[in-house]
Scaffold this motif. Structure first.
Motif, mmCIF file in Angstrom:
data_model
loop_
_atom_site.group_PDB
_atom_site.id
_atom_site.type_symbol
_atom_site.label_atom_id
_atom_site.label_comp_id
_atom_site.label_asym_id
_atom_site.label_seq_id
_atom_site.Cartn_x
_atom_site.Cartn_y
_atom_site.Cartn_z
ATOM 1 N N ALA A 199 0.828 -1.208 0.000
ATOM 2 C CA ALA A 199 0.000 0.000 0.000
ATOM 3 C C ALA A 199 0.863 1.259 0.000
ATOM 4 O O ALA A 199 0.553 2.231 -0.691
ATOM 5 N N LYS A 200 1.961 1.235 0.745
ATOM 6 C CA LYS A 200 2.852 2.394 0.791
ATOM 7 C C LYS A 200 3.507 2.660 -0.553
ATOM 8 O O LYS A 200 3.822 3.797 -0.884
ATOM 9 N N ARG A 201 3.718 1.591 -1.324
ATOM 10 C CA ARG A 201 4.283 1.751 -2.672
ATOM 11 C C ARG A 201 3.222 2.164 -3.681
ATOM 12 O O ARG A 201 3.523 2.422 -4.839
ATOM 13 N N GLY A 202 1.973 2.177 -3.249
ATOM 14 C CA GLY A 202 0.885 2.528 -4.147
ATOM 15 C C GLY A 202 0.291 1.341 -4.876
ATOM 16 O O GLY A 202 -0.530 1.514 -5.772
ATOM 17 N N ASP A 203 0.704 0.131 -4.484
ATOM 18 C CA ASP A 203 0.168 -1.082 -5.097
ATOM 19 C C ASP A 203 -1.105 -1.511 -4.371
ATOM 20 O O ASP A 203 -1.166 -1.468 -3.137
ATOM 21 N N GLN A 204 -2.095 -1.919 -5.128
ATOM 22 C CA GLN A 204 -3.343 -2.430 -4.558
ATOM 23 C C GLN A 204 -3.064 -3.838 -4.016
ATOM 24 O O GLN A 204 -2.651 -4.712 -4.773
ATOM 25 N N PRO A 205 -3.282 -4.083 -2.732
ATOM 26 C CA PRO A 205 -2.996 -5.413 -2.190
ATOM 27 C C PRO A 205 -4.116 -6.423 -2.495
ATOM 28 O O PRO A 205 -4.689 -7.037 -1.608
ATOM 29 N N ALA A 206 -4.423 -6.572 -3.782
ATOM 30 C CA ALA A 206 -5.413 -7.559 -4.211
ATOM 31 C C ALA A 206 -4.869 -8.952 -3.895
ATOM 32 O O ALA A 206 -3.647 -9.143 -3.862
ATOM 33 N N PRO A 207 -5.750 -9.914 -3.654
ATOM 34 C CA PRO A 207 -5.298 -11.250 -3.247
ATOM 35 C C PRO A 207 -4.244 -11.872 -4.154
ATOM 36 O O PRO A 207 -3.250 -12.412 -3.665
ATOM 37 N N VAL A 208 -4.415 -11.781 -5.465
ATOM 38 C CA VAL A 208 -3.444 -12.408 -6.363
ATOM 39 C C VAL A 208 -2.086 -11.700 -6.280
ATOM 40 O O VAL A 208 -1.033 -12.343 -6.328
ATOM 41 N N LEU A 209 -2.093 -10.383 -6.106
ATOM 42 C CA LEU A 209 -0.836 -9.639 -5.979
ATOM 43 C C LEU A 209 -0.179 -9.895 -4.627
ATOM 44 O O LEU A 209 1.044 -10.008 -4.537
ATOM 45 N N ILE A 219 -5.164 -17.374 2.724
ATOM 46 C CA ILE A 219 -6.321 -18.102 2.192
ATOM 47 C C ILE A 219 -7.580 -17.750 2.990
ATOM 48 O O ILE A 219 -8.639 -17.495 2.414
ATOM 49 N N ASP A 220 -7.464 -17.704 4.314
ATOM 50 C CA ASP A 220 -8.621 -17.384 5.161
ATOM 51 C C ASP A 220 -9.159 -15.987 4.901
ATOM 52 O O ASP A 220 -10.358 -15.739 5.008
ATOM 53 N N SER A 221 -8.274 -15.058 4.580
ATOM 54 C CA SER A 221 -8.701 -13.663 4.405
ATOM 55 C C SER A 221 -9.340 -13.410 3.047
ATOM 56 O O SER A 221 -10.027 -12.417 2.867
ATOM 57 N N VAL A 222 -9.119 -14.289 2.100
ATOM 58 C CA VAL A 222 -9.615 -14.082 0.745
ATOM 59 C C VAL A 222 -10.877 -14.918 0.534
ATOM 60 O O VAL A 222 -10.836 -16.008 0.010
ATOM 61 N N THR A 223 -11.979 -14.375 1.016
ATOM 62 C CA THR A 223 -13.267 -15.039 0.832
ATOM 63 C C THR A 223 -14.304 -13.998 0.466
ATOM 64 O O THR A 223 -14.127 -12.816 0.731
ATOM 65 N N GLY A 263 5.618 -20.752 7.365
ATOM 66 C CA GLY A 263 5.119 -20.317 6.066
ATOM 67 C C GLY A 263 3.760 -20.897 5.743
ATOM 68 O O GLY A 263 2.918 -20.234 5.129
ATOM 69 N N GLU A 264 3.525 -22.130 6.156
ATOM 70 C CA GLU A 264 2.208 -22.744 5.963
ATOM 71 C C GLU A 264 1.146 -21.990 6.760
ATOM 72 O O GLU A 264 0.019 -21.806 6.299
ATOM 73 N N LEU A 265 1.503 -21.555 7.955
ATOM 74 C CA LEU A 265 0.569 -20.766 8.767
ATOM 75 C C LEU A 265 0.273 -19.427 8.090
ATOM 76 O O LEU A 265 -0.878 -18.976 8.062
ATOM 77 N N VAL A 266 1.315 -18.802 7.547
ATOM 78 C CA VAL A 266 1.137 -17.536 6.831
ATOM 79 C C VAL A 266 0.223 -17.744 5.621
ATOM 80 O O VAL A 266 -0.717 -16.981 5.394
ATOM 81 N N LYS A 267 0.492 -18.796 4.849
ATOM 82 C CA LYS A 267 -0.316 -19.091 3.665
ATOM 83 C C LYS A 267 -1.782 -19.296 4.057
ATOM 84 O O LYS A 267 -2.686 -18.805 3.380
ATOM 85 N N GLN A 268 -2.014 -19.981 5.164
ATOM 86 C CA GLN A 268 -3.393 -20.217 5.609
ATOM 87 C C GLN A 268 -4.094 -18.912 5.970
ATOM 88 O O GLN A 268 -5.277 -18.735 5.701
ATOM 89 N N ARG A 269 -3.355 -17.965 6.554
ATOM 90 C CA ARG A 269 -3.952 -16.664 6.883
ATOM 91 C C ARG A 269 -4.375 -15.939 5.612
ATOM 92 O O ARG A 269 -5.428 -15.313 5.567
#
Length: 137
Positions: free
Chosen positions: A30-40, A64-68, A56-62
């Protein structure tokens, strides 16, 4: 971006380090001006190697959980307020323990300084929580 200035990744880190890592990347984007869309976000997380290992698996799960479709971005401040409320509660508990310990075992000046320092810290969190909720502190 407004939610991440109200509830910072460091606020969340004590409660859930994998979520805080996601928020670190989102805030940097966001600070760079990039939209933090799920794919990005996913691409950025992979680029930095943040999905490696068990943590890293825990991070990945977070991620995945946030993108619904159940959690649209317009509700982000509600989520931020809920997270910050938990941070406020935990900070109050730790502050109370520190104050009680100094009051029992330390000099009065140490107890008083702890009381003031912890009170200022909790008050700051409380004001941010009220801001996130849209109410006066």
């Amino acid at each position: 971006m407004a939610a991440l200035t109200t509830v910072t990744p460091d606020d969340v880190r004590l409660l859930d380090a994998p979520t805080a890592e996601c928020l670190d990347v989102i805030l940097a984007m966001a600070k760079r001006g990039d939209q933090p869309a799920p794919v990005l976000l996913n691409a950025e997380m992979m680029r930095h190697g943040l999905y490696a290992g068990h943590h890293g698996e825990l991070v990945k799960q977070r991620v995945i959980d946030s993108v619904t479709i159940e959690a649209p971005g317009v509700r982000l401040m509600e989520y931020a307020a809920a997270v910050l409320a938990e941070v406020v509660r935990e900070r109050m508990i730790s502050a109370a323990a520190a104050i009680a310990e100094r009051a029992r075992d330390g000099a009065e000046t140490d107890a008083w300084q702890t009381f003031v320092r912890e009170g200022v810290a909790v008050r700051g969190l409380w004001e941010r929580l009220c801001h996130a909720r849209g109410v006066a502190a």
